[in-house]
Design a protein around this motif. Structure first.
Motif, PDB file in Angstrom:
ATOM      1  N   ALA A 128       0.832  -1.205   0.000  1.00 25.93           N
ATOM      2  CA  ALA A 128       0.000   0.000   0.000  1.00 25.93           C
ATOM      3  C   ALA A 128       0.865   1.253   0.000  1.00 25.93           C
ATOM      4  O   ALA A 128       0.582   2.225  -0.715  1.00 25.93           O
ATOM      5  CB  ALA A 128      -0.925  -0.012   1.218  1.00 25.93           C
ATOM      6  N   ALA A 131       2.475   1.708  -3.472  1.00 25.24           N
ATOM      7  CA  ALA A 131       1.491   2.094  -4.491  1.00 25.24           C
ATOM      8  C   ALA A 131       0.796   3.408  -4.172  1.00 25.24           C
ATOM      9  O   ALA A 131       0.118   3.978  -5.037  1.00 25.24           O
ATOM     10  CB  ALA A 131       0.451   0.987  -4.656  1.00 25.24           C
ATOM     11  N   VAL A 133      -1.685   3.859  -1.926  1.00 21.82           N
ATOM     12  CA  VAL A 133      -3.123   3.642  -1.736  1.00 21.82           C
ATOM     13  C   VAL A 133      -3.358   3.126  -0.323  1.00 21.82           C
ATOM     14  O   VAL A 133      -2.411   2.791   0.400  1.00 21.82           O
ATOM     15  CB  VAL A 133      -3.682   2.626  -2.764  1.00 21.82           C
ATOM     16  N   ALA A 137      -8.097  -0.582   0.082  1.00 20.49           N
ATOM     17  CA  ALA A 137      -8.309  -0.649  -1.364  1.00 20.49           C
ATOM     18  C   ALA A 137      -7.744  -1.948  -1.919  1.00 20.49           C
ATOM     19  O   ALA A 137      -8.380  -2.613  -2.756  1.00 20.49           O
ATOM     20  CB  ALA A 137      -7.661   0.546  -2.047  1.00 20.49           C
ATOM     21  N   TRP A 141      -9.629  -4.990  -3.911  1.00 17.01           N
ATOM     22  CA  TRP A 141      -9.199  -5.510  -5.215  1.00 17.01           C
ATOM     23  C   TRP A 141      -8.954  -7.012  -5.136  1.00 17.01           C
ATOM     24  O   TRP A 141      -9.234  -7.732  -6.092  1.00 17.01           O
ATOM     25  CB  TRP A 141      -7.937  -4.780  -5.681  1.00 17.01           C
ATOM     26  N   ILE A 168      -1.143  -4.162  -8.634  1.00 16.53           N
ATOM     27  CA  ILE A 168      -1.660  -3.121  -7.732  1.00 16.53           C
ATOM     28  C   ILE A 168      -1.332  -1.739  -8.283  1.00 16.53           C
ATOM     29  O   ILE A 168      -2.177  -0.831  -8.269  1.00 16.53           O
ATOM     30  CB  ILE A 168      -1.080  -3.311  -6.309  1.00 16.53           C
ATOM     31  N   SER A 172      -4.138   0.992  -9.435  1.00 16.00           N
ATOM     32  CA  SER A 172      -4.179   2.298  -8.768  1.00 16.00           C
ATOM     33  C   SER A 172      -4.031   3.443  -9.764  1.00 16.00           C
ATOM     34  O   SER A 172      -4.521   4.547  -9.525  1.00 16.00           O
ATOM     35  CB  SER A 172      -3.090   2.380  -7.697  1.00 16.00           C
ATOM     36  N   SER A 173      -3.362   3.186 -10.885  1.00 16.04           N
ATOM     37  CA  SER A 173      -3.153   4.230 -11.884  1.00 16.04           C
ATOM     38  C   SER A 173      -4.311   4.356 -12.860  1.00 16.04           C
ATOM     39  O   SER A 173      -4.542   5.429 -13.412  1.00 16.04           O
ATOM     40  CB  SER A 173      -1.863   3.952 -12.670  1.00 16.04           C
ATOM     41  N   ARG A 175      -7.637   3.219 -12.220  1.00 16.85           N
ATOM     42  CA  ARG A 175      -8.976   3.044 -11.632  1.00 16.85           C
ATOM     43  C   ARG A 175      -9.936   4.174 -11.995  1.00 16.85           C
ATOM     44  O   ARG A 175     -11.156   3.994 -11.942  1.00 16.85           O
ATOM     45  CB  ARG A 175      -8.879   2.914 -10.116  1.00 16.85           C
TER      46      ARG A 175
END
Length: 236
Positions: A128, A131, A133, A137, A141, A168, A172-173, A175
């Motif tokens: 997390a 990434a 995030v 999240a 996922w 991941i 995250s990029s 979404r």
């Protein structure tokens, strides 16, 4: 002094009069004047206030727009401008992030990210953090079947491999531009192939969307400056 009825402004901005009243109730515009018969009427500064709101909403999130409008109403002009400037800083970071992840995907030897050496297995907290995030999240996922974790045999905690971390980072990029779970699953499956055409196209779309948002933000700032000028002229 020019006067406008709620219906005139609503028609001009293609919104309902109910929307205008909601903005008034939210304390986003200057105090509204009334006729002798107690009917609302707006002036040029109100017209500009409504125009500013509608334009800002195309490039910024609702809470930010509302806060900017309240600051402006309270004549905290510098605070309002710093707040929109901060949002532009965030979109700049988002653009850099998308570009970095795209470069990562194109790099077959993925052992580092942002100069951080990656371990073979990472905890959900580490994944997390890398990434950028929330761990919640990643759990979502995983629940949706987009990523998979292994369990640490000693404590039962989730552990993610470098392969899953790549997924991941992609999720995250993208979404905000890939809206459906099934579409995202298809893109992630492409990570297991030598051909990343679809993923690269999705990242290009993400960059185009960020460019569009940046343009909309600048248009909102232009209207905000007109609105601030109204206030400043009233006080001179």
């Amino acid at each position: 002094m020019e006067r406008y009825t709620p219906k005139q402004i609503a028609n001009s901005l293609n919104v309902s009069t109910t929307t205008l009243r909601r903005y008034e109730e939210q304390n986003l515009i200057p105090d509204v004047l009334r006729t002798k018969n107690n009917h609302r009427f707006y002036t040029s500064i109100h017209f500009q206030a409504f125009t500013t709101i509608r334009t800002l909403l195309k490039g910024y999130e609702i809470p930010i727009v509302y806060e900017v409008m309240r600051m402006t109403k309270n004549k905290s002009f510098e605070q309002a401008l710093w707040l929109v400037n901060e949002q532009q800083f965030h979109i700049q970071l988002e653009k850099q992030r998308v570009e970095e992840v795209l470069t990562m995907i194109q790099n077959a030897n993925f052992t580092k990210y942002k100069n951080r050496k990656l371990r073979e297995y990472m905890s959900i907290g580490e994944a997390a953090e890398i990434a950028g995030v929330n761990a919640s999240a990643i759990r979502y996922w995983e629940y949706e079947g987009l990523v998979h974790s292994e369990r640490n045999k000693e404590n039962g905690y989730r552990m993610f491999t470098i392969t899953e971390l790549r997924k991941i980072l992609v999720i995250s990029s993208l979404r905000k531009t890939v809206y459906y779970i099934e579409n995202m699953k298809k893109l992630l499956n492409e990570l297991n192939t030598p051909n990343y055409n679809k993923i690269e196209c999705s990242f290009q779309l993400a960059l185009e969307n960020l460019n569009d948002q940046l343009l909309l933000q600048f248009k909102g700032i232009a209207e905000l400056m007109k609105y601030i000028n109204f206030y400043q002229q009233m006080n001179t």
